[in-house]
Design an enzyme around this catalytic site. Structure first.
Site, short mmCIF file in Angstrom:
data_model
loop_
_atom_site.label_atom_id
_atom_site.label_comp_id
_atom_site.label_asym_id
_atom_site.label_seq_id
_atom_site.Cartn_x
_atom_site.Cartn_y
_atom_site.Cartn_z
CG ASP A 55 -5.62 3.32 4.55
OD1 ASP A 55 -4.83 3.12 5.48
OD2 ASP A 55 -5.34 4.02 3.54
CG ASP A 66 -0.88 5.75 2.37
OD1 ASP A 66 -2.01 5.58 1.88
OD2 ASP A 66 -0.47 5.14 3.37
CG HIS A 96 -1.95 1.06 1.24
ND1 HIS A 96 -3.14 0.97 0.56
CD2 HIS A 96 -1.97 2.26 1.86
CE1 HIS A 96 -3.85 2.06 0.76
NE2 HIS A 96 -3.16 2.88 1.55
CG MET A 139 -0.52 11.64 1.78
SD MET A 139 -0.24 11.80 3.54
CE MET A 139 -0.70 10.15 4.08
CG MET A 172 -9.93 7.22 3.88
SD MET A 172 -8.36 6.36 3.78
CE MET A 172 -7.54 6.83 5.29
C1 DX5 Z 1 -3.58 7.59 6.05
C2 DX5 Z 1 -3.06 6.59 5.07
C3 DX5 Z 1 -2.89 5.23 5.64
C4 DX5 Z 1 -1.87 5.14 6.74
C5 DX5 Z 1 -2.35 4.11 7.72
O1 DX5 Z 1 -3.93 8.75 5.39
O2 DX5 Z 1 -3.93 6.46 3.97
O3 DX5 Z 1 -2.61 4.26 4.64
O4 DX5 Z 1 -0.59 4.80 6.28
O5 DX5 Z 1 -1.52 4.14 8.81
P1 DX5 Z 1 -1.87 3.43 10.19
O6 DX5 Z 1 -2.05 1.98 9.90
O7 DX5 Z 1 -0.66 3.73 11.00
O8 DX5 Z 1 -3.12 4.07 10.71
ZN ZN Z 2 -3.70 4.70 2.51
#
Ligand code: DX5
Ligand code: ZN
Length: 215
Positions: free
Chosen positions: A174, A34, A32, A36, A136
């Site tokens: 997630d 991420d 996965h 941003m 989410m």
């Molecule tokens: C948050 C991300 C997640 C994050 C999850 O915005 O999309 O993928 O990495 O992290 P944990 O598992 O630490 O909550």
């Molecule tokens: Zn994510």
């Protein structure tokens, strides 16, 4: 299905190669990633060059979660960088149907993500076009946040929608996932658990991945 996708947001960026190799040798199903942009979410993580570098080492499919505005501008770039699944946010796409087709036309899996406040009922007219829905369970932008309990109710509602239509859309969750939360999610019909800090903050990440898969 019980799949696990470690989120490399919580990996060691000083030695990403070691963590990707750990994922390669573990029971994990996806990597996965991420992305941003500091606009859609209040944080900046990494982008195309890092995904390319991860792709050069990873043997599992890259599950790329785009937390960015105007994702349609970058779909092709993330595909070229190695994405096997691309997730865009419902809240970031004015022409969601067009973006989903754009992803599918590249021959990869298309997924739509809902923020915690966005109801699953809004997917009613797009669900049959999707390969996966990402719910989410924290407000996106940061790892290490607390799981929002209402996500289980959303997963149950989404599962019902999928089964009623006889579809095979995966449900991924997630944010804030650990063993306790993971069990509740699998029991609520979730197929894919994303976990960042719980995996990479544990003493034996590979073993933690196995424990999540065996819930
Ligand atoms: C948050 C991300 C997640 C994050 C999850 O915005 O999309 O993928 O990495 O992290 P944990 O598992 O630490 O909550
Ligand atoms: Zn994510």
């Amino acid at each position: 299905m019980k799949l696990v996708a470690p989120s490399i947001l919580a990996a060691n960026f000083n030695n990403l190669e070691e963590d990707i190799k750990m994922i390669n040798e573990s029971g994990a199903d996806f990597v996965h990633c991420d992305v941003m942009d500091g606009v859609f979410v209040p944080n900046i993580s990494f982008g195309i060059p890092v995904i390319q570098a991860v792709n050069a080492i990873a043997v599992k499919p890259l599950d790329v979660h785009l937390m960015i505005v105007h994702p349609e501008k970058y779909i092709e770039d993330y595909f070229q960088a190695g994405a096997s699944i691309i997730t865009v946010h419902y809240e970031a796409c004015t022409h969601l149907h067009r973006v989903v087709q754009q992803i599918k036309n590249l021959g990869i899996r298309a997924s739509v993500c809902l923020n915690p406040h966005t109801p699953v009922s809004l997917l009613d007219d797009i669900i049959s076009d999707l390969d996966m829905v990402l719910l989410m369970s924290v407000n996106p932008g940061f790892g290490g946040q607390k799981f929002i309990e209402n996500t289980c109710r959303k997963a149950l509602a989404l599962k019902e929608m999928i089964l009623k239509r006889n579809l095979s859309v995966l449900i991924e969750v997630d944010g804030g996932v650990n063993l306790e939360v993971g069990k509740k999610l699998f029991d609520s019909g979730v197929d894919v658990l994303v976990a960042g800090s719980f995996i990479f903050g544990s003493e034996n990440p590979s073993e933690t991945i196995t424990k999540l898969k065996q819930l």
